[in-house]
Design an enzyme around this catalytic site. Structure first.
Site, mmCIF file in Angstrom:
data_model
loop_
_atom_site.group_PDB
_atom_site.id
_atom_site.type_symbol
_atom_site.label_atom_id
_atom_site.label_comp_id
_atom_site.label_asym_id
_atom_site.label_seq_id
_atom_site.Cartn_x
_atom_site.Cartn_y
_atom_site.Cartn_z
ATOM 1 N N ARG A 104 -50.623 52.503 17.634
ATOM 2 C CA ARG A 104 -50.843 53.264 16.398
ATOM 3 C C ARG A 104 -52.158 54.045 16.422
ATOM 4 N NH1 ARG A 104 -53.676 52.108 11.632
ATOM 5 N NH2 ARG A 104 -54.125 49.982 12.336
ATOM 6 N N GLU A 112 -62.119 58.920 13.518
ATOM 7 C CA GLU A 112 -61.906 57.630 14.173
ATOM 8 C C GLU A 112 -61.252 57.854 15.535
ATOM 9 O OE1 GLU A 112 -59.869 54.929 11.588
ATOM 10 O OE2 GLU A 112 -61.441 54.959 10.079
ATOM 11 N N HIS A 135 -56.965 44.870 17.211
ATOM 12 C CA HIS A 135 -58.121 45.685 16.844
ATOM 13 C C HIS A 135 -59.277 45.305 17.751
ATOM 14 C CE1 HIS A 135 -61.225 47.718 14.571
ATOM 15 N NE2 HIS A 135 -60.286 48.291 13.849
ATOM 16 N N HIS A 148 -53.994 42.747 14.887
ATOM 17 C CA HIS A 148 -54.290 43.615 13.741
ATOM 18 C C HIS A 148 -53.067 44.280 13.138
ATOM 19 C CE1 HIS A 148 -56.741 46.123 11.182
ATOM 20 N NE2 HIS A 148 -56.298 47.235 11.730
ATOM 21 N N ARG A 203 -57.177 52.572 20.723
ATOM 22 C CA ARG A 203 -57.536 51.181 20.462
ATOM 23 C C ARG A 203 -57.159 50.223 21.584
ATOM 24 N NH1 ARG A 203 -56.225 50.304 13.997
ATOM 25 N NH2 ARG A 203 -58.112 51.313 13.226
#
Length: 487
Positions: free
Chosen positions: A340, A83, A199, A305, A245
């Site tokens: 994160r 990811e 997100h 998110h 992100r």
């Protein structure tokens, strides 16, 4: 005693799709996982906490496996995917895209067969009980609408995040920042509350819920395309669709100003990956809207998110209030920094939840052990449910518009002024929804004040009026109405 205001499995954990990041590839993998975590955090990661996370993570995952957790395998080997911002494939997943639910069910199954644990559903925590400067229990609203006080030698907040503070969120309805707000009202310090991760890819069809389109889709090769059909991430970051992100979310927001943005997996339709089998939950959801991975463009936009901040703790879950502990998304160890790293959240819950438990067990006798709860409850004051929902909807709209993904002083001051006005209208009385309203208000105030004070752009916190970073990274700390910054 474990208290849940809804069903025991209803939590952000249960909705985590993509997987759990864990370095099972040996010393080199552990070292790389640490650097990936630090790099994603944009200068604000607590390296001590991150080291604990990546080094203890493999052992905690092995513990889950021993308890019967079923991660996906092929030929007897655990499957791993990649990811955003990870340097290698290290993400384990379960049932394709139901990793969090599998972990939650495994932990509940373990708890149900462990003597000495009482599980209590549909019970809402109202506030902490603080005596002589120590947390000694909590006030609870039970399923019948009665209030009672429960005393304990130690209290752990594992209440998750606060996504419901925003009108657009991937979080379930239970994520209203309850533990964070209770801790703050009790006098505990909060940290880094301005860092809310949006997100990049939530489902964006009109009238549909903001269902999470897992980052694992991009890990399997999905592209992001704009209204013209152009793949745009090459203009924003060398990591393309697997950039951090915050970068991807801002890119989508900017491209979305000129029309819808889509996830595109059509180029993968002839590949070996069976998209329906790999993403069964997402595929079932999309089928309700007559869409299919690999065949259709999937409309997406960012949504609130994950909260990187929370109740300030050390690596053992200890807060600034003796007797009070926190773990998971409700806590702020500094492990996530300003942004994160994908799929570190489930690992965080495992590692720091266990360390907090060990610290609670080892807590000395200095804090009075009241033992148990008061035998009866008193009826709570009822409230107007329709009025509460209307008030919450306005708060969420204010936060999305003026304290969301792209911020500036004018918008934040506008949010601050409206929240000040809403304080006079906050619902009184005791119901789960009224308590949630009060908690959302507390969290919203701290987010706005912290965001206004941080006059820089770092990670998930982006200020249009302060687009540069300060040379020295500092954490915000909010305690008893006072805000400070510290390294």
């Amino acid at each position: 005693m474990v208290v849940s205001k809804d069903e025991l499995a209803e939590s952000n954990t249960a909705y985590a799709q993509g997987g759990i990041a864990v370095a099972l590839g040996g010393v080199e993998d552990v070292a790389e996982h640490l650097e990936d975590t630090v790099n994603a955090g944009d200068g604000l990661v607590n390296r001590e906490a991150a080291t604990v996370l990546v080094e203890q993570g493999p052992g905690r995952v092995q513990e889950l496996l021993a308890w019967g957790t079923e991660f996906d395998k092929a030929a007897g080997e655990l499957l791993r995917t990649r990811e955003g911002a990870h340097s290698r494939s290290r993400i384990l997943h379960a049932h394709g895209d139901a990793t969090g639910r599998e972990i939650a069910v495994s932990l509940l199954r373990r708890a149900l067969t462990t003597k000495g644990i009482t599980l209590q559903e549909f019970t809402t925590s109202v506030d902490m009980i603080v005596e002589d400067g120590c947390a000694v229990g909590a006030v609870l609203l039970d399923a019948k609408g009665g209030l009672r006080r429960v005393y304990a030698r130690a209290v752990l907040l594992a209440s998750g995040g606060a996504g419901q503070v925003y009108s657009d969120t991937t979080n379930p309805a239970v994520a209203t920042g309850d533990g964070i707000a209770m801790a703050y009202r009790a006098g505990a310090a909060l940290s880094d509350m301005e860092f809310y991760q949006f997100h990049p890819t939530a489902f964006a069809a009109k009238g549909a819920p903001r269902f999470l389109m897992s980052e694992a889709l991009r890990g399997e090769g999905a592209w992001l395309v704009n209204a013209k059909g152009e793949r745009f991430m090459p203009r924003y970051h060398a990591g393309l669709e697997l950039a951090p992100r915050d970068v991807v979310a801002r890119a989508i927001t900017r491209e979305g100003m000129n029309g819808p943005v889509y996830l595109d997996m059509r180029h993968l339709s002839g590949e070996k990956v069976d998209l329906k089998a790999r993403f069964p939950g997402i595929s079932r959801f999309l089928a309700e809207y007559k869409l299919e991975l690999g065949r259709d463009l999937i409309p997406v936009r960012p949504a609130a998110h994950y909260l990187m901040g929370g109740v300030k703790t050390d690596v053992h879950g200890k807060t600034s209030l003796p007797g009070l502990y926190a773990a998971g998304e409700a806590a702020s160890t500094g492990v996530h920094g300003a942004n994160r790293l994908a799929s570190n959240s489930l690992l965080e819950g495992l590692v720091f939840g266990a360390l907090a438990a060990e610290a609670m067990i080892g807590q000395g006798s200095g804090i009075r052990d009241q033992g148990g709860s008061e035998p009866s409850s008193v009826a709570a004051v009822k409230v107007d449910a329709v009025a509460v929902d209307k008030w919450i909807a306005e708060l969420r709209s204010v936060m999305w518009k003026d304290a969301g993904l792209l911020r500036d002083a004018a918008g934040l001051k506008r949010a601050q002024a409206r929240l000040d006005g809403m304080m006079r209208e906050i619902p009184r009385g005791f119901s789960r929804r009224a308590i949630e309203a009060r908690n959302l208000f507390t969290v919203a105030n701290v987010i706005v004040e912290s965001a206004l004070a941080r006059e820089e752009s770092r990670g998930a916190h982006y200020r249009n009026d302060f687009p540069s970073r300060h040379p020295v990274a500092k954490h915000s700390v909010m305690e008893k109405g006072r805000l400070r910054f510290e390294q």
